[in-house]
Scaffold this motif. Structure first.
Motif, PDB file in Angstrom:
ATOM      1  N   ARG A  31      -9.986  -9.119  -5.144  1.00  0.00           N
ATOM      2  CA  ARG A  31      -9.126 -10.195  -4.660  1.00  0.00           C
ATOM      3  C   ARG A  31      -9.805 -11.541  -4.879  1.00  0.00           C
ATOM      4  NH1 ARG A  31      -4.080  -8.385  -4.177  1.00  0.00           N
ATOM      5  NH2 ARG A  31      -3.790  -6.781  -2.591  1.00  0.00           N
ATOM      6  N   TYR A  80     -12.118  -1.976  -4.887  1.00  0.00           N
ATOM      7  CA  TYR A  80     -12.592  -2.338  -3.554  1.00  0.00           C
ATOM      8  C   TYR A  80     -12.255  -1.172  -2.637  1.00  0.00           C
ATOM      9  CZ  TYR A  80     -13.625  -5.647   0.249  1.00  0.00           C
ATOM     10  OH  TYR A  80     -14.169  -6.317   1.324  1.00  0.00           O
ATOM     11  N   PHE A 137       0.846  -1.193   0.000  1.00  0.00           N
ATOM     12  CA  PHE A 137       0.000   0.000   0.000  1.00  0.00           C
ATOM     13  C   PHE A 137       0.874   1.233   0.000  1.00  0.00           C
ATOM     14  CE2 PHE A 137      -3.167  -3.007   1.542  1.00  0.00           C
ATOM     15  CZ  PHE A 137      -4.272  -2.603   0.826  1.00  0.00           C
ATOM     16  N   TYR A 152      -8.289  -9.176   1.722  1.00  0.00           N
ATOM     17  CA  TYR A 152      -8.395  -7.717   1.700  1.00  0.00           C
ATOM     18  C   TYR A 152      -7.791  -7.136   2.964  1.00  0.00           C
ATOM     19  CZ  TYR A 152     -11.717  -8.035  -2.166  1.00  0.00           C
ATOM     20  OH  TYR A 152     -12.305  -8.259  -3.378  1.00  0.00           O
ATOM     21  N   HIS A 153      -7.282  -5.934   2.802  1.00  0.00           N
ATOM     22  CA  HIS A 153      -6.774  -5.242   3.977  1.00  0.00           C
ATOM     23  C   HIS A 153      -7.933  -4.731   4.819  1.00  0.00           C
ATOM     24  CE1 HIS A 153      -5.267  -1.819   6.282  1.00  0.00           C
ATOM     25  NE2 HIS A 153      -4.129  -2.476   6.317  1.00  0.00           N
ATOM     26  N   GLN A 154      -8.926  -4.204   4.151  1.00  0.00           N
ATOM     27  CA  GLN A 154     -10.076  -3.664   4.864  1.00  0.00           C
ATOM     28  C   GLN A 154     -11.136  -4.742   5.072  1.00  0.00           C
ATOM     29  OE1 GLN A 154     -10.873  -0.064   5.817  1.00  0.00           O
ATOM     30  NE2 GLN A 154      -8.710  -0.566   6.035  1.00  0.00           N
ATOM     31  N   PRO A 155     -11.679  -4.835   6.263  1.00  0.00           N
ATOM     32  CA  PRO A 155     -12.743  -5.821   6.474  1.00  0.00           C
ATOM     33  C   PRO A 155     -13.983  -5.453   5.666  1.00  0.00           C
ATOM     34  CG  PRO A 155     -12.501  -4.377   8.379  1.00  0.00           C
ATOM     35  CD  PRO A 155     -11.361  -4.067   7.462  1.00  0.00           C
ATOM     36  N   SER A 156     -14.702  -6.474   5.263  1.00  0.00           N
ATOM     37  CA  SER A 156     -15.868  -6.246   4.415  1.00  0.00           C
ATOM     38  C   SER A 156     -16.927  -5.429   5.136  1.00  0.00           C
ATOM     39  CB  SER A 156     -16.467  -7.585   4.005  1.00  0.00           C
ATOM     40  OG  SER A 156     -17.747  -7.370   3.454  1.00  0.00           O
ATOM     41  N   GLU A 183      -8.336  -1.057  -2.951  1.00  0.00           N
ATOM     42  CA  GLU A 183      -7.707  -2.354  -3.220  1.00  0.00           C
ATOM     43  C   GLU A 183      -8.252  -2.930  -4.520  1.00  0.00           C
ATOM     44  OE1 GLU A 183      -7.565  -4.918   0.422  1.00  0.00           O
ATOM     45  OE2 GLU A 183      -8.766  -3.327   1.285  1.00  0.00           O
ATOM     46  N   GLY A 225     -13.558  -1.382   1.975  1.00  0.00           N
ATOM     47  CA  GLY A 225     -14.273  -2.603   2.357  1.00  0.00           C
ATOM     48  C   GLY A 225     -15.502  -2.924   1.539  1.00  0.00           C
ATOM     49  N   ARG A 226     -15.753  -2.156   0.489  1.00  0.00           N
ATOM     50  CA  ARG A 226     -16.911  -2.474  -0.353  1.00  0.00           C
ATOM     51  C   ARG A 226     -16.539  -2.392  -1.833  1.00  0.00           C
ATOM     52  NH1 ARG A 226     -22.456   0.462   0.841  1.00  0.00           N
ATOM     53  NH2 ARG A 226     -23.104  -1.097  -0.667  1.00  0.00           N
TER      54      ARG A 226
END
Lengths: 646, 250, 293
Positions: free
Chosen positions: B104, B70, B19, C91-95, B101, B73-74
């Protein structure tokens, strides 16, 4: 001097295509397997052509700039596709569709091609339904139709507001079927950078693998160009970000004539520009004009107050509003054709009555319609569009009038092709928006999809086979010839040239500047002086570009900056040609509006005596004056009239 | 508006990613998310900070399915029923830190930065996501009657843009919503019914083979689908599968 | 753990079918548990246990049940491993997607349920099978087997030789001591170990004697639930079961393709109700025993 042979078959208009098919040469199945075809582009025209040719038994290589054929910009077409089915029993016919298209194109399209287009339009609908395209249905289970601008009948088939998407998915399905069968090979994330000629015939392409940067060679017996239009030359347009004119341009440089490059369509109902960071313009369906009323304030002080934000559009009294389309065109009102509506908006904004902080927008107001029909009805008709508008602008169009402004939408001009869709280079064919043939100076709504699929499904499979019938003796084309070496070398040199400038300004900086020049001088309203000035500015900017552009990264990796730079370098050359073409055409027709040539009411004034021809330009080298070839347009079956929407 | 961006940077498919933190300032709230990234890229080039961030995008009006990030988180960020290109900065708060992101999934390997390879979707379609009809020789369009509600349902499923958000959102990286949308679209229409049994088996087998996960009916796919494709399609896919397997001869 | 060549959907369908079967089983089991609450000193409960332990159809289903359970666990674990593999880089960020917590934690709630099952088997099922020592209900008339009665008759008629007499007496002694001990504790229960407190040689004949001995689940249950720590763990695990079941039932319907706009809300509601009823039904027993006995 006229070196253009459009190869229009003999016989009456209605018999030409039948006669052609009856007399064309065929290739037997065993030989088809030995013949290779390259198709560049996977939009409606490219995908349908590759699928059809693959199904016939030819070996097809198809090239796609994106990660999947389904991304091609045909997918964004909203409204529908025309066909002369006459399912509504409202008097439609092949002849009428043909006539409407010619008239809509302001008598600058080739009659025989358009007639063929109208003829095969019905087969397209049959084909698409068989593929499982979920067209809208009536309760009876039969196909539904809607009406569209420029026609008095309901002949448009549609799949909600996503007709282009559904048709493309149909063609993509057919293509996928052939890929699974092994007749078509897909090369995704590949961009064509040059055409290779061997003995004067198109024999292959040089493409760059956008993932790895590798320069690759592909050889074939024929090449089909289906790479769409070049509307992105204006930077801001309704085109997708990756749509570009480079494939067309490299073919043009290799000898394919470029026809009517100045014919560009401007769509009147787009969401206006809101800042210099903006990357593209979003189209709102034309159907909004059915119920919306277009206006600007009558008083300059109101305009000022609106721009400052001290006044809301709803505060402006009815008598202070100028419903300029209703005022100027009482008969058609807000429903005048695209080019007329666009120009009228520009006229008001140029006169200083434009709204929005930029002064480049007009209101599209639904308050009258909501009062008359109720909010529910409006919501049922345009709910999804209103929602889209609100998502983008954060303004609720039920309460505050929408703001709209015209935007570049489609390029009628393109590679010159004959009746067989073959370009002036033997073995190079062009289909869909990439060719010039069917829309003249202005395209009607719902006709682009029709043309793309007509070319791919029902024209190229015949005409290309006719060409390939001579190729059965040529044997496999080798990509290891000096011609390929040379073409690859020139591509590498061009990339190196761009990479080594290492200037100080980004590619987008130049592209935005070029876009503005094009919009200001080669846009909606053009005049001789402006075009000359525009041409000079383009040349200046091009020189600066080659001195001061900065392309970061390396050529041997994924590098969007390099991709953009290559495309922009071609756009500079194309821009000059567009300006030149617009300057040479001393008349107004369709999307090409020369301010010197207008009627007293500000309408287009054609000059049929001097300009009823296709202007096909031949490349002579960088910064050399292109040579004009004229293909006269002869209308056997049509009476030529002045368009009148009053 | 000002933002701190944490963006995944990865040179190529094989490189190790990380990152990176960038700041963008004076962003208009009317700016779309991708335009914000354009501004970032312009500044990365102009200030010679780094190679611009690669991200897939094309139509920028929510229909081509090319874009997909992403964000915090969404998939496609903090708005419902939109693609990344339709996401606007007014959906964020000033000064926010935004994590960006790539999708994935094993089946969607990263090509560079935020660009992933989604050709797995094409391979699933090539396995049978079509009506095997060649050009020409088809009946008149109106000779096939299709009930309006069936056509509408087929259209609901056919709206899928193949962006991959369902896979990105799914905790199992399952492609069931995508596959079910295509299977449903064609199974609901008489034209597609003919090959339905064969189609569903081949597409599901291909999906498994490509390394997608399995559906555990969590429905993150439905929550994140920019085209609001419904979970009922997955149930239809399961039904189609059961019917196909029950009726299958050895 | 890969199960090759079985398509993902087929595996899931097995999981769903088996899951629905287990859901029905849970209802039956809960019904039996609720018998514990009857103030009949275990009469219904013991009868039910006896029925479940002896009925041949139930015995067949017992096999099916175990197969089902094993299939459920093996397949879901295999699927889960595949699911983890499907996203090698997390993912780095939680969903932040809008999903239910239950649906995302099935493998964990399932794991907790599995832990419980292990505990449960140790406590009850293994005892029943005689693999683990537990408490037994001794019925004296059953202890005095026909063979013993026969030997008693033979003894009174002087038909037994000395050796046989000693053997008989040893057995009777053991039986009597069991009975005495058991009677002292209200005819019930003593540790099997106590019985085997005799020498190893003596154990063998006794094994036959105790064949007629039934495990005393009723009192075992009461003893267990009287233990607050055990009950607390038991209750927590049933919360996990409720979580598991809330998603399980509607998920099974979805996997089997049973999704319909008209009935979806009902299925969802029914899943909640069913899960809560099952969990409460099981939980009420320890709560009752902890606080009201």
């Amino acid at each position: 001097m006229n070196t253009l042979d459009s190869k229009i078959p003999e016989g009456p208009l209605a018999q030409k295509w039948t006669n052609y098919k009856a007399n064309q040469r065929l290739v037997n199945p065993a030989n088809k397997r030995k013949l290779d075809v390259i198709v560049v582009g996977t939009g409606l025209a490219g995908a349908s052509a590759a699928a059809s040719l693959g199904a016939m038994g030819f070996n097809v290589d198809i090239f796609c700039i994106s990660d999947s054929p389904r991304r091609a910009h045909s997918i964004a077409a909203q409204g529908g596709i025309n066909a002369a089915k006459n399912y509504q029993n409202d008097g439609d016919s092949v002849g009428r569709l043909f006539y409407d298209t010619i008239k809509g194109g302001d008598y600058r399209a080739r009659e025989a091609n358009v007639y063929r287009l109208a003829e095969v339009s019905n087969n397209i609908i049959d084909q698409c339904v068989a593929q499982g395209v979920p067209f809208a249905r009536e309760y009876s289970g039969l196909l539904d139709n809607r009406s569209f601008g420029g026609a008095q009948v309901s002949r448009t088939f549609y799949a909600r507001g996503q007709t282009g998407q559904q048709l493309l998915l149909g063609a993509y399905g057919a293509l996928s079927h052939q890929i699974a069968r092994g007749t078509v090979k897909l090369h995704e994330r590949h961009e064509m950078l040059d055409l290779v000629l061997v003995d004067g015939k198109a024999r292959g392409i040089i493409a760059r693998d956008l993932t790895t940067g590798e320069i690759k060679r592909f050889a074939a017996h024929a090449v089909v160009l289906a790479t769409g239009g070049y509307g992105n030359i204006y930077f801001l347009s309704t085109n997708a970000m990756n749509s570009n004119g480079s494939a067309e341009w490299c073919c043009h440089k290799k000898g394919a004539y470029f026809a009517n490059p100045c014919f560009v369509q401007i769509h009147p109902t787009c969401i206006p520009v809101h800042g210099d960071y903006q990357s593209k313009l979003t189209l709102m369906s034309e159907s909004l004009r059915n119920d919306g009323r277009i206006w600007v304030p009558k008083k300059k002080e109101d305009v000022e107050a609106l721009r400052k934000g001290t006044l809301k559009p709803t505060d402006i009294k009815e008598e202070d509003r100028d419903y300029y389309l209703e005022r100027r065109y009482p008969a058609f009102g807000n429903l005048v054709p695209r080019d007329v509506a666009s120009r009228a908006a520009k006229e008001r904004c140029d006169a200083g009555f434009g709204v929005n902080n930029t002064g480049l927008a007009v209101f599209l107001d639904f308050s009258t319609a909501i009062q008359r029909l109720g909010r529910d009805v409006i919501e049922a008709r345009y709910g999804n569009l209103f929602q889209m508008y609100e998502k983008i602008t954060a303004v609720n169009p039920y309460e505050t009038p929408m703001m709209i402004y015209p935007a570049i939408h489609y390029t009628m001009g393109g590679i010159w092709v004959d009746y067989e869709l073959q370009t002036s280079i033997p073995g190079l064919f062009a289909a869909g928006e990439a060719n010039f043939s069917d829309h003249g100076a202005n395209r009607l709504g719902a006709s682009a999809l029709m043309q793309g699929l007509a070319d791919g499904y029902f024209v190229l499979p015949y005409t290309l086979q006719n060409y390939l019938a001579d190729e059965i003796y040529s044997g496999k084309v080798s990509a290891n010839s000096p011609e390929f070496d040379k073409a690859e070398e020139s591509v590498r040199q061009r990339i190196d040239a761009l990479m080594t400038i290492k200037g100080s300004k980004t590619v987008d900086y130049f592209h935005k500047k070029l876009g503005l020049i094009m919009w200001d001088y080669v846009g909606m309203g053009r005049n001789a002086e402006g075009l000359q000035k525009g041409l000079a500015l383009i040349k200046e900017l091009e020189v600066e570009f080659w001195k001061d552009v900065q392309v970061t990264g390396t050529p041997d990796s994924m590098n969007p900056e390099l991709e953009k730079a290559i495309r922009l370098a071609d756009y500079f050359e194309l821009a000059k040609l567009m300006a030149k073409d617009a300057y040479h055409r001393n008349e107004s027709c369709g999307g090409h509006f020369r301010e010197e040539y207008q009627t007293e009411d500000g309408e287009t004034l054609r000059n049929d005596n001097d300009y009823m021809y296709v202007a096909a330009w031949e490349y002579q080298g960088h910064n050399q004056d292109e040579v004009l070839h004229k293909e006269p347009l002869v209308y056997q079956d049509i009476e030529i009239k002045q368009r009148n929407y009053k | 508006m000002n933002f701190t961006l944490k963006i995944w940077r990865q040179e190529n498919a094989k490189a190790k990613g990380r990152f990176e933190t960038y700041k963008v300032e004076n962003i208009s709230s009317d700016c779309s998310f991708l335009e914000m990234l354009d501004i970032l890229n312009e500044s990365l080039i102009s200030n010679k900070i780094a190679h611009p961030v690669c991200f897939d995008n094309d139509c920028r009006e929510g229909i081509c399915g090319m874009c997909g990030l992403y964000i915090n988180g969404r998939p496609h960020g903090n708005d419902d029923g939109v693609t990344t290109c339709q996401l606007h900065m007014r959906k964020f708060t000033d000064g926010e830190t935004i994590w960006i992101e790539p999708w994935r999934a094993k089946a969607f390997p990263v090509i560079r930065d935020l660009v992933v390879d989604r050709t797995a979707y094409d391979k699933i379609i090539q396995a049978g996501g079509y009506v095997s009809v060649s050009t020409g020789g088809v009946p008149d369009a109106n000779s096939i009657l299709i009930a309006k509600d069936k056509a509408d349902k087929a259209m609901d499923a056919a709206e899928c843009i193949g962006c991959g958000a369902c896979v990105a959102a799914c905790k199992n990286a399952s492609a069931m919503l995508f596959v079910s949308a295509k299977v449903s679209h064609l199974a609901l229409l008489p034209q597609g019914k003919v090959e339905a049994a064969n189609r569903v088996q081949k597409m599901v087998e291909k999906m498994d083979e490509l390394g997608f996960g399995n559906c555990t009916n969590t429905y993150a796919c439905e929550a994140e689908c920019p085209k609001l494709i419904k979970r009922s399609n997955i149930a239809r896919l399961n039904r189609e599968w059961i019917c196909a397997r029950v009726g299958k001869e050895k | 753990m890969n199960l090759p060549k079985i398509a993902s959907i087929s595996r899931k369908i097995v999981v769903a079918c088996v899951g629905l079967f287990l859901l029905v089983f849970l209802l039956v089991h809960m019904g039996i548990n609720l018998c514990l609450l009857r103030p009949d000193d275990g009469a219904w409960y013991s009868a039910a246990c006896n029925f479940m332990g002896t009925n041949y159809i139930i015995k067949v289903f017992e096999v099916v049940l175990f197969a089902a359970l094993i299939a459920h666990i093996v397949i879901t674990v295999a699927l889960q491993i595949q699911n983890w593999k499907a996203r090698p880089v997390r993912y780095h960020q939680p969903s932040k997607s809008k999903t239910s917590a239950m649906s995302k934690t099935m493998i964990w709630t399932g794991g907790l349920v599995f832990v419980f099952l292990a505990l449960h088997f140790v406590n009850f099922y293994f005892v029943k099978m005689g693999w683990v020592e537990g408490k037994y209900m001794i019925q004296s008339e059953e202890l005095i087997t026909p063979e013993l009665q026969k030997q008693y008759m033979e003894l009174s008629q002087g038909l037994l030789n000395e050796e046989e007499t000693i053997a008989f007496q040893t057995k009777m002694e053991a039986v009597n001591s069991i009975i005495t001990k058991a009677e002292a504790e209200n005819l019930y229960s003593e540790d099997l170990k106590w019985i085997y407190n005799l020498s190893a040689e003596d154990v063998k004949p006794l094994e036959k004697v105790v064949e007629g001995v039934e495990p005393d689940f009723y009192h075992m249950a009461y003893d267990l639930f009287a233990n607050k720590i055990y009950s607390f763990i038991y209750l927590i695990l049933f919360v996990a079961l409720a979580f598991h079941l809330i998603h399980a039932m509607q998920s099974a319907f979805q996997t089997l393709g049973l999704n319909h706009n008209k009935y979806n809300k009902f299925i969802e509601g029914f899943s909640w109700v069913y899960a809560i009823v099952i969990a409460l039904g099981f939980a009420i027993v320890p709560i009752y025993i902890m606080f009201f006995v």
